[in-house]
Design a protein around this motif. Structure first.
Motif: not given
Length: 138
Positions: A109-112, A89-107
């Motif tokens: 809250t940014l966690i990484g 899913e991370i790969l799909r999201t990166m590819a569809s938005h053409k980004v190389r970094r993604l903020p990871v959220i829990d609810g």
């Protein structure tokens, strides 16, 4: 399969929306990173600020990085990934938005942060190669 929580770099720091671009650049230099999440006073993610944003949207346009605010550069709704989303899913999201970094959220809250390199280490070569193709094609 690995989840974002398992492969991310934890403890991502935000630049506050009301901090100046100069302060954001200093933070990037101190942390040795090329992008920072932009967070509001409620610590909710408002966008991403990249070193390229600073060069193209501030310096190249003659704006003063001491008076321009980081929050002025975060455009649109930030693209994120959920902490429990898997590597595919991370790969799909990166590819569809053409980004190389993604903020990871829990609810909310940014966690990484998860970077392409993190995913590459967690997956076989073929899906990563597909992402690289998607990121580099027009």
């Amino acid at each position: 399969m690995s989840t974002a929580r398992e492969i991310m770099t934890a403890g991502a720091e935000c630049v506050q929306a009301e901090e100046t671009v100069l302060e954001a650049a200093e933070k990037m230099a101190r942390l040795d990173v090329g992008s920072l999440p932009i967070c509001g006073s409620d610590d909710r993610l408002q966008g991403m600020l990249t070193d390229r944003d600073i060069v193209v949207k501030v310096l190249a346009k003659g704006k003063d990085p001491k008076s321009c605010l980081a929050g002025e550069l975060g455009e649109g709704k930030p693209v994120t990934i959920g902490a429990d989303d898997d590597a595919r899913e991370i790969l799909r999201t990166m590819a569809s938005h053409k980004v190389r970094r993604l903020p990871v959220i829990d609810g909310h809250t940014l966690i990484g942060m998860v970077a392409l390199a993190d995913v590459a280490r967690a997956l076989p070569d073929a899906p990563v190669g597909d992402l690289l193709d998607a990121l580099t094609s027009d």
